[in-house]
Structures are given as C-alpha cells and as structure tokens.
Design a protein around this motif. Structure first.
Motif, PDB file in Angstrom:
ATOM      1  N   ASP A  54      54.838  -6.595  -4.828  1.00  0.00           N
ATOM      2  CA  ASP A  54      56.091  -5.943  -4.449  1.00  0.00           C
ATOM      3  C   ASP A  54      56.341  -5.966  -2.959  1.00  0.00           C
TER       4      ASP A  54
ATOM      5  N   THR B  84      60.580  -9.380  -6.714  1.00  0.00           N
ATOM      6  CA  THR B  84      61.887  -9.988  -6.964  1.00  0.00           C
ATOM      7  C   THR B  84      61.712 -11.275  -7.738  1.00  0.00           C
ATOM      8  N   ASP B  85      62.658 -11.576  -8.542  1.00  0.00           N
ATOM      9  CA  ASP B  85      62.651 -12.798  -9.352  1.00  0.00           C
ATOM     10  C   ASP B  85      63.925 -13.563  -9.035  1.00  0.00           C
TER      11      ASP B  85
ATOM     12  N   GLU C  31      67.733 -10.548 -12.355  1.00  0.00           N
ATOM     13  CA  GLU C  31      67.745  -9.372 -11.493  1.00  0.00           C
ATOM     14  C   GLU C  31      66.378  -8.699 -11.497  1.00  0.00           C
ATOM     15  N   PRO C  32      65.961  -8.111 -10.368  1.00  0.00           N
ATOM     16  CA  PRO C  32      64.702  -7.359 -10.382  1.00  0.00           C
ATOM     17  C   PRO C  32      64.804  -6.180 -11.333  1.00  0.00           C
TER      18      PRO C  32
ATOM     19  N   MET D  35      64.791  -2.985  -0.132  1.00  0.00           N
ATOM     20  CA  MET D  35      64.072  -4.184   0.275  1.00  0.00           C
ATOM     21  C   MET D  35      63.963  -4.190   1.795  1.00  0.00           C
TER      22      MET D  35
ATOM     23  N   ILE E  56      68.912  -3.038  -3.046  1.00  0.00           N
ATOM     24  CA  ILE E  56      69.045  -4.149  -3.993  1.00  0.00           C
ATOM     25  C   ILE E  56      69.204  -3.574  -5.404  1.00  0.00           C
TER      26      ILE E  56
ATOM     27  N   GLY F 243      69.020  -3.369  -9.276  1.00  0.00           N
ATOM     28  CA  GLY F 243      68.218  -3.947 -10.345  1.00  0.00           C
ATOM     29  C   GLY F 243      68.724  -3.515 -11.708  1.00  0.00           C
TER      30      GLY F 243
END
Length: 391
Positions: free
Chosen positions: A107, A329-330, A334-335, A341, A376, A378
């Motif tokens: 993370d 994050t991917d 979406e995370p 972040m 961010i 998610g």
C-alpha cells in the motif's frame, strides 16, 4: 559536495608533513577537533578513523590518538595521493548514504524507496538500506550499524511511538546529516518530509460528509507520539467540528492492534485479526446503529475493518462506507478503498535534496518540507442516500 571529514584528515596530514606534529605526538580528540572545526563528533571520528586505517596515527582506547612512526617519504606520498583523490571533481567513486524504514507494504513505501534510490544515483550516492519492522530496538541497531559503516548521512522513516531511540537523538544532537520521511519528531527540531496529515484528514472527512455521512466512526492504532497518526486524528476532529457534526467518544477507537504486525508486504489474506479489535468493532456497530461510514488512519486498519464487517454479514459500501490513508492501486480496476494517496516520489526526491544540502553545509538549520496528496475514489464508498436498508 563539501567533504568536511576529509578536510580535517588533510589538515592533520599536512601538520605531520610539515613537522608541526611528530612521531608520538598526541592528536586532538574527537571533541576537541569538533570544536575547532565546528563540526559534529561523528565527522571528526571518521577523519581519525581514516588516518588510523592508513597507519598514519594509532588510536588507543581511553588514551587518545598519536602520530605513528612513519617516515617523511611515506607521508608526502600519502598527502599527494589524498589531495589528488579528495580535491578533484572526480565522480568515479560513489559515497554511501543510508535509508532506514519500518517495512514496505503493497500500500505504501515502494515508490518512496524507488524515488530515493534513483535521486541518489543521479548524485553519485549509493543507498544502503536497513529494515526495522517498526521496532525501536532494531532502529537503534540499524542507525549504529550504518554510522559505523561510514555512511555520509541518513534518510530515516522513524518507528512509531513517542519513545525515540538514543541513537536517533544522538544524531540530532550532533548535527549529523539526517532527514526524516513520512513523519516528524514532535517537539524535536530535525529535517523532515511528509504530507500535511491534518489537512489530508480534513479533506478525506469532508469527502465522506459530502456523500451525506454524518455518523462516521474513526479507527486507528495507538497514536502515542506518532506525528502522522496524531495529525490525522486532529484533522478528523477539525472537519467534523467545522461542519457542526457532534462526535460521540465511543465512535473513536485508538487501540487497534491488528495492523501492528511484523510483515512488510501483508495483504488481505495474511492479516491476522486481533480478537480485541474484532470485539471493539462489533461493539461500536451494536451501540450506534446510525453509523454509516468509517475513516481509518491506516490501510491495514481498513483491511481489518473490512474483514470484520464481512464476517458479520455486512457489505461495503452498501451497508458501510470505508475510507483510509494509503492503499494498493491497480491500473486495471478502481482500488478497493477510497483513500489518501501520498506523493511518495516527491517525498523521496525532497528528502535526498535536503540531505545533500546538509552534506554540503554543515550548519544548515532543520528543513521541513510538505509534499502533495490526493483523495482517490475507490469501491468502498458511496452516497448515504444509496445505503441499503438494514433489517
């Protein structure tokens, strides 16, 4: 780049060369040299160690340092050799700096390490790394190990807690080139780079409030002197107060233990849920059925919460929304968690820049640098109006 310990080395070498210091003469002590040259004792120790390694002086425990029985030809040769090595602009030899950190998870921390290494490479600095697992005693050993190795300066991601290691405090007192990342030391002047955690928590809380959530619980490990955790909790209080939302004391848990595990890359499947954490989360839900959202100060606390809610048959975000600090994050989807972040790359770059400034100018005062952050979105948050009706 200034090389203060090398200047001391060359000055002593010159005094031996011109006869000011003769065989058997006592060399000024580390403390005396530190006062004479206005540098730290660590710097003078390194200069004397270099002289001893080259058999120019002999060091005796508890007695001091003395000029060796070395002939003039050898001294002249060494003086010429060292001047050519130290006083030219050659970039052929990398110098060492250290990076000490609790551990790197999926993370947070990978980009920080990558940024530090790349920025150091640009300045011909090689990075030696040590991991502490968040334990003060391992941090103490890591600091002593790297200083004894001869690193020119340190970038340190401190262990959590209010009790700072003696080795760390000694570095600060002796004005050793040092930069902290991710947090700062409360009440102790030292250079540091981090985000504005209070402001980040305010923005994250406002995000949840704007979704219509007013009954928001806050979960954190013990803050205990960790500046980042203390500032995040303060930001939560400020945001709620500014919106006129009353905080019930039972909606804040500051004793979460599940995230305090010795693993640098723990994930959802590896996390062991502390039974006390499980019971506290269940209690907070049972005592206040109006709660619709949670903010957690760390990613692993969010993971703990997510797992406990799932075990109770609750869904995220349908039943409860969750937001936290940091999250894997991917690039494809979406995370999972809505999160803050941090700009890890900028954090690493700034840390190296400040460290270099300390290396160049021994009397540089502490520098505090703040880097950016973003909220961010998610898959763990949704509008309060979309919350499913609980039976």
């Amino acid at each position: 780049m200034s090389k203060l310990y090398k200047k001391i080395y060359l000055d002593i070498l010159e005094e031996i060369k011109n006869g000011t210091l003769k065989t058997g003469d006592r060399i000024l002590s580390e403390n005396e040299l530190a006062e004479k040259f206005n540098v730290s004792r660590i710097t003078t120790k390194k200069a004397l160690d270099m002289l001893a390694q080259r058999n120019i002086i002999e060091r005796f425990q508890g007695k001091g340092s003395y000029v060796s029985d070395i002939n003039t030809t050898t001294i002249n040769s060494k003086a010429e050799e060292e001047n050519n090595t130290f006083l030219t602009d050659s970039n052929s030899k990398q110098e060492l700096v250290g990076f000490i950190f609790p551990g790197i998870g999926n993370d947070y921390g990978i980009k920080l390490l990558d940024s530090i290494e790349k920025k150091c490479s640009k300045h011909n600095l090689a990075v030696v790394i040590k991991q502490t697992l968040g334990k003060p005693e391992l941090e103490e050993k890591a600091i002593n190990s790297l200083v004894n190795l001869g690193v020119r300066g340190l970038i340190l991601w401190p262990s959590p807690g209010k009790h700072y290691s003696n080795a760390l405090l000694r570095l600060i007192i002796e004005n050793y080139p040092l930069v902290l990342v991710d947090r700062y030391l409360t009440g102790i002047p030292s250079s540091s780079v981090c985000i504005n955690n209070k402001l980040a928590a305010i923005e994250l809380t406002n995000y949840m409030l704007e979704l219509g959530h007013e009954h928001i619980a806050y979960l954190s490990p013990p803050t205990g002197g960790t500046s980042s955790l203390e500032d995040r909790l303060m930001g939560f209080h400020v945001a709620m107060a500014e919106k006129g939302v009353r905080i019930v004391p039972d909606m804040i848990l500051q004793n979460m233990r599940s995230s305090l595990q010795e693993c640098s890359s723990i994930n959802l499947r590896e996390l062991t849920i502390d039974e006390n954490d499980r019971n506290e989360i269940k209690k907070i839900i049972e005592n206040d059925p109006e709660i619709t959202a949670f903010i957690t100060s760390e990613y692993l606390v969010a993971v703990t919460l997510y797992e406990v809610l799932a075990s109770l048959g609750k869904k995220v975000p349908e039943d409860y929304s969750i937001a936290c600090f940091d999250s894997p994050t991917d690039m494809i989807i979406e995370p999972l968690f809505t999160h803050i972040m941090q700009d890890e790359e900028k954090m690493g770059c700034n840390a190296v820049d400040i460290l270099i400034k300390h290396l160049q100018e021994n009397d540089t005062p502490p520098i505090h640098s703040e880097v950016g952050f973003k909220v961010i979105k998610g898959r763990s948050t949704q509008s309060r109006s979309m919350k499913s009706v609980q039976v």
